[in-house]
Design a protein around this motif. Structure first.
Motif, PDB file in Angstrom:
ATOM      1  N   GLN A 332       0.853  -1.189   0.000  1.00 59.74           N
ATOM      2  CA  GLN A 332       0.000   0.000   0.000  1.00 59.74           C
ATOM      3  C   GLN A 332       0.888   1.238   0.000  1.00 59.74           C
ATOM      4  OE1 GLN A 332      -1.844  -1.591   3.600  1.00 59.74           O
ATOM      5  NE2 GLN A 332      -3.826  -1.271   2.629  1.00 59.74           N
ATOM      6  N   ALA A 373      -1.135  -2.542   7.199  1.00 58.05           N
ATOM      7  CA  ALA A 373      -2.289  -1.681   6.905  1.00 58.05           C
ATOM      8  C   ALA A 373      -2.373  -0.506   7.876  1.00 58.05           C
ATOM      9  CB  ALA A 373      -3.580  -2.499   6.938  1.00 58.05           C
ATOM     10  N   ALA A 374      -2.021  -0.750   9.145  1.00 62.19           N
ATOM     11  CA  ALA A 374      -2.121   0.333  10.131  1.00 62.19           C
ATOM     12  C   ALA A 374      -1.151   1.461   9.787  1.00 62.19           C
ATOM     13  CB  ALA A 374      -1.840  -0.194  11.531  1.00 62.19           C
ATOM     14  N   HIS A 376      -0.091   2.200   6.822  1.00 58.89           N
ATOM     15  CA  HIS A 376      -0.620   2.871   5.628  1.00 58.89           C
ATOM     16  C   HIS A 376      -1.705   3.880   6.006  1.00 58.89           C
ATOM     17  CE1 HIS A 376      -2.190   3.538   1.620  1.00 58.89           C
ATOM     18  NE2 HIS A 376      -3.379   3.172   2.049  1.00 58.89           N
ATOM     19  N   MET A 377      -2.632   3.434   6.830  1.00 57.40           N
ATOM     20  CA  MET A 377      -3.733   4.332   7.197  1.00 57.40           C
ATOM     21  C   MET A 377      -3.220   5.524   8.002  1.00 57.40           C
ATOM     22  SD  MET A 377      -6.092   2.942   5.549  1.00 57.40           S
ATOM     23  CE  MET A 377      -7.520   3.914   6.001  1.00 57.40           C
TER      24      MET A 377
ATOM     25  N   ILE B  48      -9.258  -2.113   1.652  1.00 50.82           N
ATOM     26  CA  ILE B  48      -8.381  -0.944   1.750  1.00 50.82           C
ATOM     27  C   ILE B  48      -9.126   0.392   1.779  1.00 50.82           C
ATOM     28  CG2 ILE B  48      -7.867  -0.992  -0.748  1.00 50.82           C
ATOM     29  CD1 ILE B  48      -5.104   0.156  -0.008  1.00 50.82           C
ATOM     30  N   SER B  69      -6.020  -8.736  11.294  1.00 51.13           N
ATOM     31  CA  SER B  69      -5.469  -7.502  11.862  1.00 51.13           C
ATOM     32  C   SER B  69      -5.622  -6.364  10.847  1.00 51.13           C
ATOM     33  CB  SER B  69      -4.003  -7.696  12.244  1.00 51.13           C
ATOM     34  OG  SER B  69      -3.233  -7.895  11.087  1.00 51.13           O
ATOM     35  N   GLU B  70      -5.597  -6.737   9.569  1.00 49.87           N
ATOM     36  CA  GLU B  70      -5.773  -5.746   8.509  1.00 49.87           C
ATOM     37  C   GLU B  70      -7.164  -5.103   8.593  1.00 49.87           C
ATOM     38  OE1 GLU B  70      -5.592  -7.724   4.786  1.00 49.87           O
ATOM     39  OE2 GLU B  70      -5.033  -5.920   3.700  1.00 49.87           O
ATOM     40  N   ASP B  73      -7.393  -2.833  11.589  1.00 53.64           N
ATOM     41  CA  ASP B  73      -6.749  -1.537  11.362  1.00 53.64           C
ATOM     42  C   ASP B  73      -7.619  -0.632  10.486  1.00 53.64           C
ATOM     43  OD1 ASP B  73      -4.550  -2.346  12.819  1.00 53.64           O
ATOM     44  OD2 ASP B  73      -3.403  -2.983  11.073  1.00 53.64           O
ATOM     45  N   MET B  74      -8.242  -1.243   9.459  1.00 53.27           N
ATOM     46  CA  MET B  74      -9.058  -0.437   8.547  1.00 53.27           C
ATOM     47  C   MET B  74     -10.299   0.093   9.259  1.00 53.27           C
ATOM     48  SD  MET B  74      -7.300  -0.415   5.841  1.00 53.27           S
ATOM     49  CE  MET B  74      -8.458   0.562   4.916  1.00 53.27           C
ATOM     50  N   MET B  77     -10.308   3.336  10.818  1.00 51.50           N
ATOM     51  CA  MET B  77     -10.362   4.497   9.928  1.00 51.50           C
ATOM     52  C   MET B  77     -11.750   4.690   9.327  1.00 51.50           C
ATOM     53  SD  MET B  77      -7.350   5.890   9.703  1.00 51.50           S
ATOM     54  CE  MET B  77      -7.292   6.767   8.134  1.00 51.50           C
TER      55      MET B  77
END
Lengths: 411, 110
Positions: A332, A373-374, A376-377, B48, B69-70, B73-74, B77
């Motif tokens: 990402q 991912a964390a 990236h965000m 994503i 975990s992905e 995390d998303m 957000m």
């Protein structure tokens, strides 16, 4: 009279139509598509679709009923043939359509290589679902695949093909992968990952011609050094070109290989907008004019343009982001590469999960995350905020990246 | 072809929409295929964009499987409030276990 005509039922075109209705646009919306399929997501074409993990229905951007329910006049198999800016009309095979506002979302086409033998069967590009269907069925009997171009599409396809047990050689003209898009360390990591899975790479390799069989099928790719790599299937993935076939009579300004637009997607002509792959604009994150071929850019630009057409004001300002899936790597990217940045490594590439942060002074300008991912965000937020970050904390994988925001010295 | 499974979506206005979903597709795809509004899914299911957020209030623990975990995390957000029952619908597979499940769509996705 004041209908919006959208040329191209791409991700950008469909989003513009949907957003116009969300913003309360009451007039007509015509969405012209050169393709016969309901508008679909393109990113899975090189991955889940080719691999047979998703079928065509799962790729749809919206259900077929959506267009009717929203009063969007989606016309499949009805490409715009020409545009008459004086009459304010788009010409199609079924007649002339009046427009009040014109939205160009024609996207990009795959660049091809005019090499000797290029007309042979078995040489593919990948852009549309029709391309993907063709590629998917050709792959079944293919044994030796040569991919020309180590870009995102080439590498995604390489991972799909290797997983199916094919012999795969990737030809890259540069000395490393994705020279312009990725930091060197990440190129090396991705190349190494593919190599470990069984793909072969030829760097600095320039194809000269295709060899063919007597019945007109490709049989190999001959390189500048005289070697010929056997190939019964070739994918040419050497980038995209903005599709500007219709724009000449509009006398629009162009820049960086695309139609120049502002933060509302507005071109140099009043009432004409351009979105997505075909549009180029001065991007503050890159400090220069560029086209961005990404879902995020298509969606965000379409929303800004729809807002503007409907009388509002929501200029594009989002941090650009991209992703690519290769094997079990989710890469990402946030922000855009800029010259003169320094790099911080967060985490250990050996572990398969890490981020590379590009810094301008103590500000984060771009981040490349592999299975993080964390990070990236958090990067998307930190880049947007333009905040100073504590480099020591940012480099510590055990500290959440959001916590690395430098605390202003108390005076 | 296996038999379709009935799942339900509840809009932020409280309206329930019943759809027939093919086993194996994601809950997000079932919503999109059936023209259920409010599930945006800009990224098409790549985990994503966090615009296919749902609340799974009526599901017993374990029905929809563990979150990666992905996804975790998303969800941090996601635009609408994250609750204990929050999930990204692109990560949930339709199966017999989801029969009559209700997925509540938040007021906004971005």
């Amino acid at each position: 009279m004041s209908a919006v005509v959208i040329v191209g039922a791409s991700h950008a075109g469909v989003q513009a139509a949907a957003s116009l209705r969300q913003k309360g646009w009451q007039e007509g919306i015509v969405l012209l598509s050169a393709e016969g399929d309901y508008p679909y997501h393109r990113p899975p074409l090189s991955k889940a679709y080719i691999a047979g993990e998703k079928d065509e229905e799962q790729l749809l951007l919206r259900a077929p009923d959506f267009y009717r329910d929203q009063g969007i006049d989606l016309r499949l198999n009805e490409p715009a043939l020409s545009i008459d800016p004086h009459a304010r009309q788009v010409v199609t095979a079924s007649g002339r359509l009046d427009y009040g506002k014109l939205v160009l979302a024609t996207g990009s086409k795959a660049r091809t290589l005019p090499l000797p033998g290029a007309e042979a069967r078995g040489i593919h590009t990948l852009r549309s679902i029709a391309d993907a269907r063709h590629l998917r069925s050709s792959m079944q009997d293919a044994e030796n695949i040569v991919i020309i171009g180590g870009g995102f599409i080439g590498l995604e396809f390489a991972s799909t093909a290797v997983k199916q047990g094919k012999s795969v050689v990737v030809l890259e003209a540069q000395e490393r992968l994705l020279t312009r898009a990725l930091p060197e360390r990440l190129s090396a990591f991705i190349g190494g990952y593919h190599t470990a899975k069984g793909a072969m790479f030829r760097y600095g390799a320039l194809p000269e011609r295709y060899t063919t069989t007597d019945d007109g099928r490709v049989s190999g790719v001959q390189l500048g050094d005289g070697t010929t790599l056997p190939a019964d299937l070739v994918l040419v993935g050497v980038g995209g070109i903005a599709d500007m076939a219709l724009i000449e009579p509009l006398e629009l300004k162009t820049i960086a290989g695309g139609i120049e637009v502002d933060a509302h997607g507005l071109t140099s002509a009043p009432d004409i907008y351009a979105l997505g792959d075909v549009a180029a604009f001065h991007n503050a994150y890159a400090n220069g004019a560029m086209r961005l071929e990404s879902v995020q850019n298509a969606v965000d630009q379409a929303k800004s343009a729809a807002e503007h057409i409907a009388g509002g004001n929501a200029p594009l300002g989002a941090v650009p982001w991209f992703w690519t899936d290769q094997y079990d790597l989710k890469v990402q990217m946030a922000g855009l590469p800029r010259p003169g940045t320094t790099e911080l490594l967060r985490g250990d590439p050996e572990s398969g999960a890490f981020s590379i942060l590009q810094m301008e002074g103590d500000r984060l300008v771009a981040a490349y995350s592999v299975n993080r991912a964390a990070d990236h965000m958090a990067s998307r937020k930190l880049i947007a905020a333009g905040q100073s970050i504590d480099q020591r904390m940012a480099a510590d994988i055990d500290t959440p990246l959001m916590k690395a925001v430098a605390v202003a010295a108390v005076s | 072809m296996s038999e379709a499974i009935t799942i339900k979506f509840e809009t932020s206005g409280g309206e329930q929409i019943e759809v027939q979903a093919r086993p194996g597709v994601s809950v997000m795809e079932a919503a999109v295929m059936n023209n259920v509004g409010g599930i945006e899914a800009e990224c098409g299911g790549a985990c994503i964009c966090a615009t296919c957020h749902v609340y799974c209030d009526n599901l017993e623990d374990g029905t929809v499987g563990e979150m990666s975990s992905e996804e975790d995390d998303m969800l941090d957000m996601a635009s609408a409030e994250r609750r204990p029952t929050s999930r990204l619908s692109c990560q949930l597979r339709v199966s017999e276990k989801l029969k009559d499940a209700v997925f509540i769509i938040p007021e906004n996705q971005f």
